[in-house]
Design a protein around this motif. Structure first.
Motif, short mmCIF file in Angstrom:
data_model
loop_
_atom_site.label_atom_id
_atom_site.label_comp_id
_atom_site.label_asym_id
_atom_site.label_seq_id
_atom_site.Cartn_x
_atom_site.Cartn_y
_atom_site.Cartn_z
N VAL A 66 -3.34 -14.25 -2.76
CA VAL A 66 -3.01 -13.35 -3.87
C VAL A 66 -2.25 -12.14 -3.33
O VAL A 66 -2.36 -11.80 -2.15
CB VAL A 66 -4.29 -12.88 -4.61
CG1 VAL A 66 -5.00 -14.05 -5.24
CG2 VAL A 66 -5.23 -12.13 -3.67
N THR A 67 -1.49 -11.52 -4.19
CA THR A 67 -0.77 -10.30 -3.82
C THR A 67 -1.58 -9.11 -4.29
O THR A 67 -1.75 -8.89 -5.50
CB THR A 67 0.63 -10.27 -4.44
OG1 THR A 67 1.37 -11.42 -4.02
CG2 THR A 67 1.38 -9.01 -4.03
N LEU A 68 -2.10 -8.35 -3.36
CA LEU A 68 -2.95 -7.23 -3.71
C LEU A 68 -2.13 -5.99 -4.03
O LEU A 68 -1.14 -5.70 -3.35
CB LEU A 68 -3.90 -6.91 -2.55
CG LEU A 68 -4.86 -8.03 -2.11
CD1 LEU A 68 -5.71 -7.55 -0.94
CD2 LEU A 68 -5.74 -8.48 -3.26
N SER A 69 -2.56 -5.28 -5.04
CA SER A 69 -1.93 -4.00 -5.34
C SER A 69 -2.40 -2.98 -4.32
O SER A 69 -3.41 -3.20 -3.63
CB SER A 69 -2.34 -3.56 -6.76
OG SER A 69 -3.72 -3.23 -6.78
N PRO A 70 -1.72 -1.85 -4.20
CA PRO A 70 -2.18 -0.80 -3.27
C PRO A 70 -3.61 -0.37 -3.56
O PRO A 70 -4.40 -0.11 -2.64
CB PRO A 70 -1.19 0.34 -3.49
CG PRO A 70 0.06 -0.36 -3.93
CD PRO A 70 -0.41 -1.50 -4.79
N TYR A 71 -3.97 -0.32 -4.84
CA TYR A 71 -5.33 0.06 -5.23
C TYR A 71 -6.34 -0.97 -4.74
O TYR A 71 -7.38 -0.63 -4.18
CB TYR A 71 -5.42 0.19 -6.75
CG TYR A 71 -6.80 0.48 -7.28
CD1 TYR A 71 -7.35 1.74 -7.19
CD2 TYR A 71 -7.55 -0.53 -7.89
CE1 TYR A 71 -8.63 2.02 -7.68
CE2 TYR A 71 -8.81 -0.28 -8.39
CZ TYR A 71 -9.35 0.99 -8.28
OH TYR A 71 -10.60 1.25 -8.76
N GLU A 72 -6.04 -2.25 -4.92
CA GLU A 72 -6.95 -3.32 -4.50
C GLU A 72 -7.08 -3.40 -2.99
O GLU A 72 -8.15 -3.72 -2.46
CB GLU A 72 -6.45 -4.66 -5.05
CG GLU A 72 -6.51 -4.76 -6.57
CD GLU A 72 -5.67 -5.90 -7.10
OE1 GLU A 72 -5.75 -6.17 -8.32
OE2 GLU A 72 -4.93 -6.55 -6.32
N ALA A 73 -5.99 -3.12 -2.29
CA ALA A 73 -5.98 -3.22 -0.84
C ALA A 73 -6.57 -1.99 -0.17
O ALA A 73 -6.86 -2.00 1.04
CB ALA A 73 -4.56 -3.44 -0.33
N ASP A 74 -6.78 -0.92 -0.94
CA ASP A 74 -7.30 0.33 -0.38
C ASP A 74 -8.79 0.19 -0.08
O ASP A 74 -9.47 -0.73 -0.54
CB ASP A 74 -7.07 1.46 -1.38
CG ASP A 74 -7.20 2.83 -0.73
OD1 ASP A 74 -7.27 2.88 0.51
OD2 ASP A 74 -7.24 3.83 -1.47
N ASN A 75 -9.32 1.14 0.70
CA ASN A 75 -10.73 1.13 1.08
C ASN A 75 -11.52 2.13 0.26
O ASN A 75 -10.98 3.18 -0.17
CB ASN A 75 -10.90 1.47 2.56
CG ASN A 75 -10.36 0.40 3.47
OD1 ASN A 75 -10.34 -0.79 3.12
ND2 ASN A 75 -9.91 0.80 4.64
N TYR A 76 -12.78 1.84 0.04
CA TYR A 76 -13.68 2.82 -0.55
C TYR A 76 -14.00 3.89 0.48
O TYR A 76 -13.95 3.64 1.69
CB TYR A 76 -14.99 2.15 -1.00
CG TYR A 76 -14.88 1.37 -2.28
CD1 TYR A 76 -14.85 2.01 -3.51
CD2 TYR A 76 -14.83 -0.02 -2.25
CE1 TYR A 76 -14.76 1.28 -4.69
CE2 TYR A 76 -14.75 -0.76 -3.42
CZ TYR A 76 -14.71 -0.09 -4.65
OH TYR A 76 -14.62 -0.81 -5.80
N GLU A 77 -14.34 5.07 0.00
CA GLU A 77 -14.71 6.15 0.92
C GLU A 77 -15.96 5.78 1.71
O GLU A 77 -16.12 6.19 2.87
CB GLU A 77 -14.97 7.44 0.13
CG GLU A 77 -13.70 8.03 -0.48
CD GLU A 77 -13.98 9.35 -1.17
OE1 GLU A 77 -15.15 9.80 -1.13
OE2 GLU A 77 -13.05 9.93 -1.75
N SER A 78 -16.83 5.00 1.10
CA SER A 78 -18.06 4.59 1.78
C SER A 78 -17.82 3.44 2.74
O SER A 78 -18.74 3.03 3.46
CB SER A 78 -19.11 4.17 0.74
OG SER A 78 -18.61 3.12 -0.07
N GLY A 79 -16.59 2.91 2.75
CA GLY A 79 -16.27 1.82 3.67
C GLY A 79 -16.11 0.50 2.95
O GLY A 79 -16.79 0.24 1.96
N GLY A 80 -15.24 -0.34 3.44
CA GLY A 80 -15.03 -1.65 2.83
C GLY A 80 -13.82 -1.66 1.92
O GLY A 80 -13.58 -0.70 1.17
#
Length: 307
Positions: free
Chosen positions: A40-54
């Motif tokens: 799948v092609t991830l959007s920048p939002y989807e590919a970004d990390n949570y502040e808590s990690g992951g």
């Protein structure tokens, strides 16, 4: 703020199911997510990390799989994900991503409402808002507990299976012999280094070896699955009064499993890595201290997800 719609989550899930269905035994969760990310092609939002990690993408998928598990579409066991027959049927019945995920969410809600002490008026975690948004604050939900539990189990099993697969072959052979002793069998012989004639361990139900059946064990610490030909080679050394145990860290092919299951003259049990570990845990208290040091385990208690 960027959002993940139900349709987008459904797209992830349908592609994930297709990946899992392309294998016979499912895939480790991390490998399945890796393959999904490549498809799948991830959007920048989807590919970004949570502040808590992951990475957000992986969290979205993991949380959505909780619905699928409670819907009866997906099985998670020792970090491996596999699709059930109900999941296979749902993939055909609901070809639209939105409808596919909507159905999973509905089944999750029904499961949640059926649980003891369930508050019917409670908003079920996983049912999306009318705006079709998924909240970004996932770590406060009941699903967060389930995801944490899954990830802990995956990590633990990854370390244990890697440890066992890397063990010296003769040390691994001794581990199997120790397990048989803990199961109240009497091990009379363990093969020394060198040719073993197809048998690694001999054991009996009684200390003197006077009561049948004699138990012949072959142990394979290898990556690849044992083929039907490999199984037949072992069965060739079994006598009429023998019981065969075949232990393989690489598991067994479907043909080999069928061959063992349909035997009428030879009694044989196949033990893969999962089964071996389960037996080790079940009989852990009966192992000697020396035996436990071969695969030492320490339980850790933490909040478990609802079952």
């Amino acid at each position: 703020m960027a959002e993940i719609t139900r349709k987008r989550t459904g797209e992830f899930l349908r592609e994930l199911f297709s990946i899992l269905l392309s294998t016979q035994t499912g895939l480790p969760a991390r490998e399945a997510l890796h393959q999904l990310a490549a498809r799948v092609t991830l959007s920048p939002y989807e590919a970004d990390n949570y502040e808590s990690g992951g990475r957000r993408f992986e969290k979205i998928v993991r949380f959505a799989t909780v619905d699928c598990v409670k819907a009866g579409w997906l099985i998670k066991e020792k970090g491996t994900w596999s699709v059930t027959e109900e999941g296979r049927q749902a993939l055909v019945e609901f070809p639209e991503p939105d409808a596919f995920y909507r159905r999973a969410v509905k089944l999750y809600a029904e499961w949640k409402a059926s649980q003891p002490n369930s508050d019917a008026s409670e908003t079920v975690i996983g049912v999306l808002k009318p705006s079709d948004e998924i909240s970004d604050e996932l770590d406060t939900s009941a699903k967060a507990v389930s995801v944490t539990f899954d990830e802990a189990e995956e990590q633990a099993w990854s370390e244990i299976s890697t440890y066992l697969r890397a063990m010296n072959p003769y040390e691994f052979q001794d581990l199997v012999a120790d397990l048989l002793r803990a199961m109240s069998y009497h091990v009379s012989w363990v093969s020394p280094p060198g040719k073993d004639g197809g048998v690694d361990i001999l054991a009996w139900p009684d200390p003197l070896g006077t009561r049948p059946p004699r138990i012949k064990v072959q142990v394979k610490r290898q990556q690849q699955a044992v083929s039907v030909e490999g199984l037949r080679s072992f069965m060739a050394v079994l006598g009429d009064d023998d019981v065969g145990l075949f232990v393989s860290t690489g598991g067994f092919t479907k043909d080999a499993e069928f061959e063992a299951r349909t035997q009428e003259k030879r009694r044989i049990t196949l033990i893969n890595l999962d089964k071996l570990f389960d037996l080790w845990v079940e009989h852990y208290e009966k192992l000697t201290d020396h035996a436990r040091r071969r695969l030492p385990l320490r339980p850790i208690r933490f909040l478990s997800p609802l079952t």
